[in-house]
Motif scaffolding. Structure first.
Motif, PDB file in Angstrom:
ATOM      1  N   ASP A   3       0.866  -1.179   0.000  1.00 62.28           N
ATOM      2  CA  ASP A   3       0.000   0.000   0.000  1.00 62.28           C
ATOM      3  C   ASP A   3       0.904   1.230   0.000  1.00 62.28           C
ATOM      4  N   PRO A   4       0.902   2.044  -1.099  1.00 62.33           N
ATOM      5  CA  PRO A   4       1.818   3.187  -1.178  1.00 62.33           C
ATOM      6  C   PRO A   4       1.533   4.273  -0.146  1.00 62.33           C
ATOM      7  N   ARG A   5       0.364   4.216   0.484  1.00 59.18           N
ATOM      8  CA  ARG A   5       0.005   5.233   1.473  1.00 59.18           C
ATOM      9  C   ARG A   5       0.552   4.909   2.858  1.00 59.18           C
ATOM     10  N   LYS A   6       1.010   3.685   3.052  1.00 57.09           N
ATOM     11  CA  LYS A   6       1.459   3.261   4.384  1.00 57.09           C
ATOM     12  C   LYS A   6       2.981   3.316   4.494  1.00 57.09           C
ATOM     13  N   LEU A   7       3.448   3.558   5.705  1.00 58.23           N
ATOM     14  CA  LEU A   7       4.865   3.526   6.011  1.00 58.23           C
ATOM     15  C   LEU A   7       5.396   2.107   5.795  1.00 58.23           C
ATOM     16  N   ARG A   8       6.496   1.986   5.086  1.00 60.13           N
ATOM     17  CA  ARG A   8       7.087   0.668   4.817  1.00 60.13           C
ATOM     18  C   ARG A   8       8.101   0.346   5.919  1.00 60.13           C
ATOM     19  N   VAL A   9       7.839  -0.715   6.671  1.00 59.71           N
ATOM     20  CA  VAL A   9       8.675  -1.097   7.807  1.00 59.71           C
ATOM     21  C   VAL A   9       9.183  -2.515   7.594  1.00 59.71           C
ATOM     22  N   LEU A  10      10.491  -2.684   7.718  1.00 56.67           N
ATOM     23  CA  LEU A  10      11.115  -4.001   7.593  1.00 56.67           C
ATOM     24  C   LEU A  10      11.765  -4.364   8.920  1.00 56.67           C
ATOM     25  N   HIS A  11      11.267  -5.421   9.561  1.00 59.78           N
ATOM     26  CA  HIS A  11      11.895  -5.942  10.775  1.00 59.78           C
ATOM     27  C   HIS A  11      12.902  -7.011  10.387  1.00 59.78           C
ATOM     28  N   VAL A  12      14.120  -6.904  10.907  1.00 61.45           N
ATOM     29  CA  VAL A  12      15.172  -7.881  10.613  1.00 61.45           C
ATOM     30  C   VAL A  12      15.559  -8.558  11.922  1.00 61.45           C
ATOM     31  N   GLY A  13      15.247  -9.848  12.017  1.00 53.39           N
ATOM     32  CA  GLY A  13      15.533 -10.610  13.223  1.00 53.39           C
ATOM     33  C   GLY A  13      16.389 -11.816  12.923  1.00 53.39           C
ATOM     34  N   LYS A  14      16.582 -12.635  13.936  1.00 54.30           N
ATOM     35  CA  LYS A  14      17.386 -13.852  13.780  1.00 54.30           C
ATOM     36  C   LYS A  14      16.517 -14.985  13.240  1.00 54.30           C
ATOM     37  N   PHE A  15      15.428 -15.299  13.948  1.00 48.91           N
ATOM     38  CA  PHE A  15      14.462 -16.290  13.509  1.00 48.91           C
ATOM     39  C   PHE A  15      13.057 -15.754  13.780  1.00 48.91           C
ATOM     40  N   TYR A  16      12.061 -16.515  13.369  1.00 47.67           N
ATOM     41  CA  TYR A  16      10.662 -16.126  13.577  1.00 47.67           C
ATOM     42  C   TYR A  16       9.875 -17.389  13.871  1.00 47.67           C
ATOM     43  N   PRO A  17       8.840 -17.311  14.754  1.00 55.60           N
ATOM     44  CA  PRO A  17       8.042 -18.503  15.048  1.00 55.60           C
ATOM     45  C   PRO A  17       7.536 -19.186  13.781  1.00 55.60           C
ATOM     46  N   PRO A  18       7.413 -20.520  13.798  1.00 51.54           N
ATOM     47  CA  PRO A  18       7.313 -21.364  14.992  1.00 51.54           C
ATOM     48  C   PRO A  18       8.619 -21.643  15.733  1.00 51.54           C
ATOM     49  N   TYR A  19       9.774 -21.108  15.277  1.00 53.50           N
ATOM     50  CA  TYR A  19      11.004 -21.202  16.071  1.00 53.50           C
ATOM     51  C   TYR A  19      10.751 -20.508  17.400  1.00 53.50           C
ATOM     52  N   MET A  20      11.025 -21.209  18.518  1.00 53.38           N
ATOM     53  CA  MET A  20      10.675 -20.705  19.832  1.00 53.38           C
ATOM     54  C   MET A  20      11.853 -19.979  20.481  1.00 53.38           C
ATOM     55  N   GLY A  21      11.572 -18.859  21.107  1.00 54.95           N
ATOM     56  CA  GLY A  21      12.570 -18.077  21.823  1.00 54.95           C
ATOM     57  C   GLY A  21      11.957 -16.769  22.261  1.00 54.95           C
ATOM     58  N   GLY A  22      12.556 -16.131  23.267  1.00 60.34           N
ATOM     59  CA  GLY A  22      11.991 -14.892  23.787  1.00 60.34           C
ATOM     60  C   GLY A  22      11.949 -13.777  22.765  1.00 60.34           C
ATOM     61  N   ILE A  23      13.057 -13.574  22.031  1.00 56.71           N
ATOM     62  CA  ILE A  23      13.097 -12.509  21.037  1.00 56.71           C
ATOM     63  C   ILE A  23      12.128 -12.817  19.908  1.00 56.71           C
ATOM     64  N   GLU A  24      12.059 -14.085  19.519  1.00 55.90           N
ATOM     65  CA  GLU A  24      11.140 -14.472  18.452  1.00 55.90           C
ATOM     66  C   GLU A  24       9.692 -14.249  18.868  1.00 55.90           C
ATOM     67  N   THR A  25       9.374 -14.571  20.120  1.00 54.44           N
ATOM     68  CA  THR A  25       8.017 -14.338  20.619  1.00 54.44           C
ATOM     69  C   THR A  25       7.690 -12.853  20.622  1.00 54.44           C
ATOM     70  N   HIS A  26       8.640 -12.043  21.086  1.00 55.60           N
ATOM     71  CA  HIS A  26       8.421 -10.591  21.088  1.00 55.60           C
ATOM     72  C   HIS A  26       8.212 -10.066  19.679  1.00 55.60           C
TER      73      HIS A  26
END
Length: 308
Positions: A3-26
């Motif tokens: 959507d060109p009207r919305k702010l484009r945000v890219l989150h860069v993490g280590k892993f993402y669920p279903p990989y389990m971990g505190g940072i991944e959950t957050h």
């Protein structure tokens, strides 16, 4: 489609669920709140060599193939081109993740950059010294740095040099997910494990202090439920057996966040036995408290005491 009207945000993490971990959950909790407000994408490493693009609960997630690991850090060369290709208005890095920081510095991104500083690099001291100049450079470039507790901000030597751009924003959780009670499931668990139940949750790794907790159970009239998996599982099971308490210490493996509430509700107390600053916050304490459990934790010089 974006959507060109919305702010484009890219989150860069280590892993993402279903990989389990505190940072991944957050990261998942945060993205579930943001997905309708911004044009949101998530970029993480995959546990295999393949690059996979998928949608997880309405969030666009790209898992970039991992070619090798270095001190448990996934090396995913494809992160560089992916960050560059997205041309996001804001790139939000989640540290510790040295490879992602390096990828960002190499990407040539010219938008805003935010870093959530989840933890210092504690155990990999040699790697930390080599990586420190690159981390300092990324922190100097950051438009904002998020610390998750006032305690960690005050005790992290790395953050002190950049304190003018640090903001404290503690983790949050979807409370309703844990407050809702499945009485039938709770009753089944109480019938299986009895009364006087201690529960602990986390990856079975060195800094979680599970060996201390298992040893303590020798003097506790009760049952311990250990939720989580990891490289120390066999060693911890052997410890419980050698202490003669294997009938009262149950290793349950990974239980997904959507299924874990009943285990909290069937227990009497939550224990966080972590022994190092690598435990920067202890998000599982929030989950336990959302279920009405008292928390026993260790007095670490991190955010752990602040949370409870």
């Amino acid at each position: 489609m974006s959507d060109p009207r919305k702010l484009r945000v890219l989150h860069v993490g280590k892993f993402y669920p279903p990989y389990m971990g505190g940072i991944e959950t957050h990261l998942q909790n945060l993205c579930n709140e943001l997905r309708d407000l911004v044009d949101l994408k998530v970029l993480v490493s995959n546990s295999s060599t393949q690059t996979i693009e998928e949608t997880v609960e309405g969030v666009s997630v790209t898992r970039v193939g991992t070619r090798a690991t270095l001190s448990a850090a996934p090396i995913s060369p494809g992160l560089v081109s992916r960050i560059r290709r997205e041309a996001a208005d804001i790139v939000h890095l989640h540290h510790p993740n040295p490879i992602a920081v390096m990828a960002y510095l190499m990407s040539g991104h010219r938008g805003k950059m935010v870093i959530t500083y989840h933890s210092d690099i504690v155990r990999q001291k040699a790697l930390g010294r080599v990586f420190q100049p690159f981390l300092d450079r990324s922190l100097a470039w950051a438009d904002a740095i998020i610390a998750t507790s006032p305690n960690y901000l005050a005790t992290s030597a790395v953050l002190q040099a950049h304190r003018d751009r640090c903001e404290v924003l503690p983790y949050g959780i979807p409370v309703e997910q844990f407050a809702n009670r499945d009485e039938a499931a709770i009753a089944r668990l109480r019938e299986r494990y009895g009364s006087r139940v201690v529960i602990t949750v986390g990856r079975l790794i060195y800094y979680k202090g599970f060996d201390v907790l298992v040893r303590a159970m020798k003097d506790v009239n009760g049952t311990l439920l250990v939720v989580g998996d990891g490289p120390l599982r066999a060693e911890l099971e052997a410890q419980a057996l050698s202490l003669g308490i294997s009938d009262r210490v149950h290793f349950l493996g990974e239980i997904h966040n959507r299924d874990i509430a009943a285990y909290y509700h069937a227990s009497d107390v939550f224990a966080l036995a972590s022994v190092a600053r690598s435990e920067a916050f202890g998000i599982v304490q929030l989950e336990a408290m959302a279920c009405g459990l008292p928390v026993v934790n260790t007095g670490l010089d991190s955010g752990v005491p602040f949370v409870s």
